[in-house]
Enzyme design. Structure first.
Site, PDB file in Angstrom:
ATOM      1  N   LYS A   1       0.843  -1.199   0.000  1.00 55.48           N
ATOM      2  CA  LYS A   1       0.000   0.000   0.000  1.00 55.48           C
ATOM      3  C   LYS A   1       0.881   1.254   0.000  1.00 55.48           C
ATOM      4  O   LYS A   1       0.611   2.212  -0.733  1.00 55.48           O
ATOM      5  CB  LYS A   1      -0.952  -0.016   1.203  1.00 55.48           C
ATOM      6  CG  LYS A   1      -2.069  -1.042   1.037  1.00 55.48           C
ATOM      7  CD  LYS A   1      -2.782  -1.392   2.321  1.00 55.48           C
ATOM      8  CE  LYS A   1      -3.744  -2.558   2.076  1.00 55.48           C
ATOM      9  NZ  LYS A   1      -4.308  -3.147   3.277  1.00 55.48           N
TER      10      LYS A   1
ATOM     11  N   ASP B   1     -11.432   1.529   3.720  1.00 61.26           N
ATOM     12  CA  ASP B   1     -11.642   0.090   3.502  1.00 61.26           C
ATOM     13  C   ASP B   1     -13.115  -0.210   3.239  1.00 61.26           C
ATOM     14  O   ASP B   1     -13.444  -1.301   2.758  1.00 61.26           O
ATOM     15  CB  ASP B   1     -11.219  -0.704   4.745  1.00 61.26           C
ATOM     16  CG  ASP B   1      -9.874  -1.392   4.571  1.00 61.26           C
ATOM     17  OD1 ASP B   1      -9.487  -1.661   3.419  1.00 61.26           O
ATOM     18  OD2 ASP B   1      -9.235  -1.673   5.596  1.00 61.26           O
TER      19      ASP B   1
ATOM     20  N   GLN C   1      -5.292  -2.680   9.550  1.00 62.48           N
ATOM     21  CA  GLN C   1      -5.004  -3.935   8.863  1.00 62.48           C
ATOM     22  C   GLN C   1      -5.521  -5.112   9.673  1.00 62.48           C
ATOM     23  O   GLN C   1      -5.279  -5.221  10.876  1.00 62.48           O
ATOM     24  CB  GLN C   1      -3.486  -4.050   8.633  1.00 62.48           C
ATOM     25  CG  GLN C   1      -3.066  -5.216   7.761  1.00 62.48           C
ATOM     26  CD  GLN C   1      -3.530  -5.106   6.310  1.00 62.48           C
ATOM     27  OE1 GLN C   1      -3.674  -4.011   5.766  1.00 62.48           O
ATOM     28  NE2 GLN C   1      -3.780  -6.238   5.682  1.00 62.48           N
TER      29      GLN C   1
END
Ligand code: GUN
Length: 301
Positions: free
Chosen positions: A58, A125, A102
Site C-alpha cells: 500500500k 476500507d 489492517q
C-alpha cells in the site's frame, strides 16, 4: 490466447497512472501554500508477516501516485482501549483523508468494535457498518477494495453486465455479499440478475452453469471445475490460496478458487491468480483515498 485473460496487473497500472495524473493536475491548479497530498494511514498491530507485506504494498502504491502514506505500528499487546483511543486521534486529524486498520487483529481485540470506531468518512476500507449499509441503498461512499477492484476490472475490460446472469459463489461480508448487491443495482457496471451461492446451496453446479459471469469468492483452492462453467462465461477468480508445491523454492504456490487450466478453454474471459483481482485491491484503496481527499476539498466524485 492472451486476450482471453483479464490482466489485473495491467489494468491496475493503468488506473494508478491515471490517478497520478489526476493528482498532478490538481496540484498544478491549486496554490502551493494550500496544497497537501492525499494522505492514507495504515494501522498495523503486531508482526503478522502477510499484514506487513500488504501494508508495504500500500505504501509503495501511494508513493507511485504521489500520495502520502504513514504506517502506525503498535505492539501485539496493545489494549482494546488504547487502540480505540488511537483511532479516535486519527478520526480527529484534518491532515489525514483516510485510514485502514489492517486485519486480522490479535485475538484479544474485538475487530468489529474497532472497525465501528473508524469515522465512516475516513473508512477507505469500506468496512464500517454504515458504509456497508449504504451499498444496499445504492448510495455507496466507500466500496471495499475487492468488490471495487472487481467492478473496475469489469468496467475497464468492457464486460457487459446489463441483463446478464451473474452467479457469485461465497457470501463473505467484504466480497460476496457486497459484489452481489453492487452488480444488481441500476448502475453503469450493474443491472445484472444475481444469484448468491454459499455452502448450503443445493446443486451448486446447476447454479454456476447458468452464469454469464461467474465470480468465485469461496477461499477454496481450485474449487470451480470445468464442468461447472457455461461455455463462453466470464470467470472472475477472487481466491488467493496457498497450496504446497515442492517444485517451488518457497515450498508453495498461489492458486485461485478456479481450476484455471481446466476452465481457461471454456471461458470467454478469465482472471488469473496471481495478477487478476488481487492486483486490483491496492489500486481500489487508492481510488477510495482519492475520493476521501476530494470530499475533504468539498468535491463529491
Ligand atoms: N487484510 C487483508 N486484506 C485486508 C484489507 O483489504 N483491509 C484490511 N484492513 N485488512 C486486510
Amino acid at each position: 490466447m492472451d486476450n482471453k485473460i483479464i490482466n489485473g496487473k495491467e489494468i491496475s497500472n493503468q488506473l494508478q497512472t491515471e490517478l497520478r495524473q489526476r493528482w498532478e493536475n490538481w496540484a498544478q491548479n491549486h496554490p502551493a501554500a494550500l496544497l497537501r497530498p492525499p494522505h492514507l494511514v495504515a494501522v498495523l498491530v503486531g508482526n503478522n508477516p502477510a499484514s506487513e507485506a500488504y501494508v508495504g504494498n500500500k505504501a509503495k502504491a501511494c508513493a507511485f501516485v504521489g500520495f502520502k502514506s504513514t504506517l502506525l505500528h503498535f505492539e501485539t499487546d496493545i489494549s482494546q482501549a488504547d487502540l480505540l483511543s488511537e483511532i479516535e486521534k486519527l478520526n480527529q486529524r484534518a491532515d489525514i483523508d483516510g485510514f485502514i486498520v489492517q486485519l486480522p487483529l490479535p485475538a484479544h481485540i474485538d475487530e468489529q468494535q474497532i472497525i465501528s470506531a473508524i469515522h465512516p468518512d475516513k473508512d477507505i476500507d469500506g468496512f464500517h457498518p454504515l458504509n456497508l449499509g449504504k451499498i444496499i441503498l445504492g448510495k455507496a461512499q466507500f466500496i471495499p477494495a475487492t468488490p471495487l477492484g472487481i467492478l473496475e476490472l469489469l468496467r475497464v475490460a468492457q464486460i457487459e453486465t446489463k441483463g446478464k446472469k451473474v452467479v457469485v459463489v461465497g457470501r463473505s461480508n467484504i466480497v460476496g455479499t457486497p459484489i452481489s448487491l453492487l452488480l444488481s443495482r441500476n448502475t453503469a457496471v450493474g443491472n445484472s440478475t444475481v444469484t448468491l451461492c454459499h455452502s448450503h446451496t443445493a446443486n451448486l453446479k446447476e447454479e454456476t452453469l447458468q452464469a454469464d459471469i461467474l465470480i468465485a469468492a469461496i477461499g477454496r483452492p481450485l474449487f470451480i471445475k470445468a464442468d461447472m462453467v457455461k461455455p463462453g462465461a466470464v470467470v472472475i477468480d477472487v481466491g488467493i490460496n496457498s497450496v504446497s508445491d515442492v517444485s517451488q523454492k518457497r515450498g508453495f504456490r498461489l492458486v485461485g478458487d478456479v481450476d484455471f487450466e481446466a476452465v481457461f478453454p471454456i471461458a470467454s474471459k478469465i482472471t488469473p491468480v496471481p495478477g487478476g483481482v488481487g492486483a486490483m485491491t491496492v489500486t481500489a484503496l487508492l481510488l477510495n483515498t482519492w475520493a476521501a481527499f476530494m470530499a475533504n476539498q468539498g468535491i463529491k466524485i
